[in-house]
Design a protein around this motif. Structure first.
Motif, PDB file in Angstrom:
ATOM      1  N   PRO A 261       0.826  -1.220   0.000  1.00 23.37           N
ATOM      2  CA  PRO A 261       0.000   0.000   0.000  1.00 23.37           C
ATOM      3  C   PRO A 261       0.855   1.262   0.000  1.00 23.37           C
ATOM      4  N   ALA A 262       0.357   2.292  -0.687  1.00 27.86           N
ATOM      5  CA  ALA A 262       1.042   3.585  -0.693  1.00 27.86           C
ATOM      6  C   ALA A 262       0.996   4.192   0.707  1.00 27.86           C
ATOM      7  N   ARG A 263       2.029   4.960   1.014  1.00 26.08           N
ATOM      8  CA  ARG A 263       2.076   5.608   2.332  1.00 26.08           C
ATOM      9  C   ARG A 263       2.746   6.973   2.211  1.00 26.08           C
ATOM     10  N   TRP A 264       2.161   7.953   2.884  1.00 25.74           N
ATOM     11  CA  TRP A 264       2.700   9.300   2.914  1.00 25.74           C
ATOM     12  C   TRP A 264       3.673   9.455   4.071  1.00 25.74           C
ATOM     13  N   PHE A 265       4.666  10.335   3.908  1.00 26.89           N
ATOM     14  CA  PHE A 265       5.530  10.681   5.026  1.00 26.89           C
ATOM     15  C   PHE A 265       5.721  12.190   5.057  1.00 26.89           C
ATOM     16  N   THR A 266       5.946  12.709   6.261  1.00 28.71           N
ATOM     17  CA  THR A 266       5.966  14.153   6.457  1.00 28.71           C
ATOM     18  C   THR A 266       7.355  14.759   6.401  1.00 28.71           C
ATOM     19  N   PHE A 267       8.356  14.059   6.966  1.00 30.69           N
ATOM     20  CA  PHE A 267       9.688  14.659   7.013  1.00 30.69           C
ATOM     21  C   PHE A 267      10.800  13.767   6.504  1.00 30.69           C
ATOM     22  N   CYS A 268      10.698  12.445   6.614  1.00 27.39           N
ATOM     23  CA  CYS A 268      11.804  11.627   6.100  1.00 27.39           C
ATOM     24  C   CYS A 268      11.368  10.188   5.868  1.00 27.39           C
ATOM     25  N   ALA A 269      12.169   9.513   5.071  1.00 30.21           N
ATOM     26  CA  ALA A 269      12.066   8.072   4.879  1.00 30.21           C
ATOM     27  C   ALA A 269      13.488   7.552   4.717  1.00 30.21           C
ATOM     28  N   GLY A 270      13.654   6.250   4.797  1.00 30.11           N
ATOM     29  CA  GLY A 270      14.989   5.701   4.623  1.00 30.11           C
ATOM     30  C   GLY A 270      14.922   4.230   4.246  1.00 30.11           C
ATOM     31  N   LEU A 271      15.818   3.821   3.365  1.00 33.44           N
ATOM     32  CA  LEU A 271      15.951   2.420   2.986  1.00 33.44           C
ATOM     33  C   LEU A 271      17.387   2.003   3.265  1.00 33.44           C
TER      34      LEU A 271
ATOM     35  N   PHE B 278      20.475   1.286   6.042  1.00 36.92           N
ATOM     36  CA  PHE B 278      21.092   1.362   7.364  1.00 36.92           C
ATOM     37  C   PHE B 278      20.240   2.103   8.384  1.00 36.92           C
ATOM     38  N   ASP B 279      19.788   3.317   8.061  1.00 32.59           N
ATOM     39  CA  ASP B 279      19.079   4.100   9.087  1.00 32.59           C
ATOM     40  C   ASP B 279      17.750   3.447   9.447  1.00 32.59           C
ATOM     41  N   ALA B 280      17.114   2.791   8.468  1.00 31.42           N
ATOM     42  CA  ALA B 280      15.868   2.082   8.761  1.00 31.42           C
ATOM     43  C   ALA B 280      16.125   0.891   9.672  1.00 31.42           C
TER      44      ALA B 280
ATOM     45  N   VAL C 224      16.198   2.248  13.137  1.00 30.84           N
ATOM     46  CA  VAL C 224      14.840   2.510  13.609  1.00 30.84           C
ATOM     47  C   VAL C 224      14.181   1.212  14.077  1.00 30.84           C
ATOM     48  N   GLY C 225      14.371   0.138  13.319  1.00 29.46           N
ATOM     49  CA  GLY C 225      13.800  -1.148  13.706  1.00 29.46           C
ATOM     50  C   GLY C 225      14.356  -1.643  15.029  1.00 29.46           C
ATOM     51  N   ARG C 226      15.639  -1.457  15.244  1.00 26.35           N
ATOM     52  CA  ARG C 226      16.252  -1.875  16.509  1.00 26.35           C
ATOM     53  C   ARG C 226      15.712  -1.059  17.679  1.00 26.35           C
ATOM     54  N   VAL C 227      15.553   0.232  17.478  1.00 32.21           N
ATOM     55  CA  VAL C 227      15.007   1.078  18.537  1.00 32.21           C
ATOM     56  C   VAL C 227      13.584   0.635  18.889  1.00 32.21           C
ATOM     57  N   GLU C 228      12.775   0.334  17.871  1.00 27.91           N
ATOM     58  CA  GLU C 228      11.415  -0.124  18.134  1.00 27.91           C
ATOM     59  C   GLU C 228      11.408  -1.417  18.936  1.00 27.91           C
ATOM     60  N   GLN C 229      12.320  -2.340  18.606  1.00 26.41           N
ATOM     61  CA  GLN C 229      12.398  -3.597  19.355  1.00 26.41           C
ATOM     62  C   GLN C 229      12.717  -3.345  20.819  1.00 26.41           C
ATOM     63  N   GLN C 230      13.643  -2.428  21.062  1.00 26.78           N
ATOM     64  CA  GLN C 230      14.012  -2.116  22.450  1.00 26.78           C
ATOM     65  C   GLN C 230      12.846  -1.460  23.191  1.00 26.78           C
ATOM     66  N   ARG C 231      12.099  -0.610  22.519  1.00 28.70           N
ATOM     67  CA  ARG C 231      10.952   0.036  23.169  1.00 28.70           C
ATOM     68  C   ARG C 231       9.861  -0.984  23.494  1.00 28.70           C
ATOM     69  N   GLU C 232       9.691  -1.981  22.616  1.00 28.01           N
ATOM     70  CA  GLU C 232       8.713  -3.029  22.902  1.00 28.01           C
ATOM     71  C   GLU C 232       9.120  -3.861  24.108  1.00 28.01           C
TER      72      GLU C 232
ATOM     73  N   ASP D   3       9.130   8.426   8.637  1.00 24.78           N
ATOM     74  CA  ASP D   3       8.847   9.256   9.810  1.00 24.78           C
ATOM     75  C   ASP D   3       9.152   8.517  11.110  1.00 24.78           C
ATOM     76  N   GLY D   4      10.220   7.710  11.088  1.00 19.99           N
ATOM     77  CA  GLY D   4      10.636   7.009  12.289  1.00 19.99           C
ATOM     78  C   GLY D   4       9.843   5.764  12.608  1.00 19.99           C
ATOM     79  N   ASP D   5       9.075   5.243  11.650  1.00 20.40           N
ATOM     80  CA  ASP D   5       8.272   4.040  11.847  1.00 20.40           C
ATOM     81  C   ASP D   5       8.819   2.938  10.937  1.00 20.40           C
ATOM     82  N   HIS D   6       9.278   1.842  11.545  1.00 21.27           N
ATOM     83  CA  HIS D   6       9.833   0.723  10.779  1.00 21.27           C
ATOM     84  C   HIS D   6       8.708  -0.028  10.079  1.00 21.27           C
ATOM     85  N   LEU D   7       8.863  -0.242   8.755  1.00 19.79           N
ATOM     86  CA  LEU D   7       7.779  -0.822   7.956  1.00 19.79           C
ATOM     87  C   LEU D   7       8.126  -2.177   7.360  1.00 19.79           C
ATOM     88  N   GLY D   8       9.190  -2.809   7.837  1.00 20.99           N
ATOM     89  CA  GLY D   8       9.553  -4.119   7.317  1.00 20.99           C
ATOM     90  C   GLY D   8      10.569  -4.033   6.201  1.00 20.99           C
ATOM     91  N   LEU D   9      10.722  -5.139   5.452  1.00 19.09           N
ATOM     92  CA  LEU D   9      11.733  -5.244   4.404  1.00 19.09           C
ATOM     93  C   LEU D   9      11.127  -4.967   3.034  1.00 19.09           C
TER      94      LEU D   9
END
Length: 322
Positions: free
Chosen positions: A145-155, A157-159, A162-170, A299-305
């Protein structure tokens, strides 16, 4: 004015009492319906209903960048129509609040609420551009699905960070800058493609840019903040132009340390630069292909591979109170 306030109760920098104060302040100036989100994607659903309604003039997002992203995706579910959609206002309640700060709003929720109310009294608003990411036709990701972003995206290393940070927060860890920096180090040590990048950037009428390890797409500047320090990946990026790209084609220990230092000391005049850095400004559209599945973030949300993502810069997508 009729307004919908979308409240994220898990916002990290606002307490229940503080949120009540903000709600009362907003309700004193408009006919306000406040709804607390109950599940992931709820803010998007609420904003979508507001976009389809004839009754809502304004949608206020009270939360962090993830809440804002959901609200924007709800408002833009049928595409941009800045004069026909409710206006957007943002009250920052997250740990970083890049979008709100890039608009020039205070990082404090109470001060930002005052700034929003002042802007409403003065009729002050601006049309801002947004980024759109879609699955690339003819690839295995075309149905994403298409998705909008407001300030950034990344494919890449940086993504992955983000995924690692989300895992730690969980796992119950608090979202801090120290946590983020630790995950940067761990991602670097375990990054399998840091010497030989797998990403190719393609755009109409230009030669492809190949062998990128990391690609950061910016819709505005700064890219992020470390505390009160702004970090500029693409200093020329703006809500008034297309998308900017920062690509890195090599990440040895030496080059990674150099570019990390350049990011930490970046300014509105200069971001990362060097032999293995690619910078592109004001792009209307391009596609990133990868030889191997890589993490994607928006926007700082990990969306998978993903193996292929097409990006479009859409100017004047939404009107924002600021």
């Amino acid at each position: 004015m009729r307004a919908l306030l979308v409240v994220n109760p898990a916002a990290t920098t606002t307490s229940a009492r503080r949120r009540d104060v903000l709600i009362h302040a907003l309700a004193s100036e408009m006919k306000l319906e406040a709804v607390t989100t109950e599940y992931r994607g709820h803010a998007r659903d609420l904003a979508r209903q507001a976009a389809d309604s004839d009754d809502i003039d304004l949608v206020v997002a009270l939360g962090g960048d993830g809440t804002v992203n959901e609200v924007v995706n709800g408002l833009l579910h049928a595409g941009p129509h800045p004069d026909g959609l409710p206006r957007l206002a943002v009250v920052p309640g997250g740990s970083t609040n890049v979008f709100a700060r890039a608009l020039g709003l205070p990082n404090d929720a109470v001060e930002a609420t005052g700034a929003v109310l002042d802007a409403l009294h003065q009729g002050s608003e601006r049309a801002v551009g947004m980024g759109l990411a879609t699955g690339t036709p003819g690839t295995e990701d075309e149905a994403v699905p298409a998705r909008w972003f407001t300030f950034c995206a990344g494919l890449g290393f940086d993504a992955g960070v983000v995924g690692r940070v989300e895992q730690q927060r969980e796992l119950g860890k608090k979202s801090t800058h120290a946590l983020y920096l630790r995950q940067v180090a761990r991602q670097f040590l375990q990054e399998p493609h840091r010497r030989h990048g797998t990403i190719t950037l393609e755009r109409p009428g230009e030669e492809p840019v190949t062998d990128l390890v990391m690609s950061i797409i910016c819709n505005t500047s700064p890219w992020t903040y470390l505390g009160n320090r702004p970090v500029y990946a693409s200093p020329k990026a703006s809500f008034d132009t297309g998308l900017d790209v920062l690509g890195v084609s090599r990440m040895s220990t030496v080059t990674a340390a150099r570019y990390a230092t350049q990011l930490l000391t970046s300014s509105p005049e200069r971001g990362p630069h060097g032999k293995h850095v690619v910078t592109l400004h004001d792009l209307d559209g391009f596609t990133l292909h990868s030889k191997a599945p890589l993490p994607l973030q928006m926007d700082g949300d990990h969306l998978g591979l993903r193996t292929s993502v097409t990006f479009t810069g859409v100017r004047r997508a939404l009107r924002v109170i600021v």
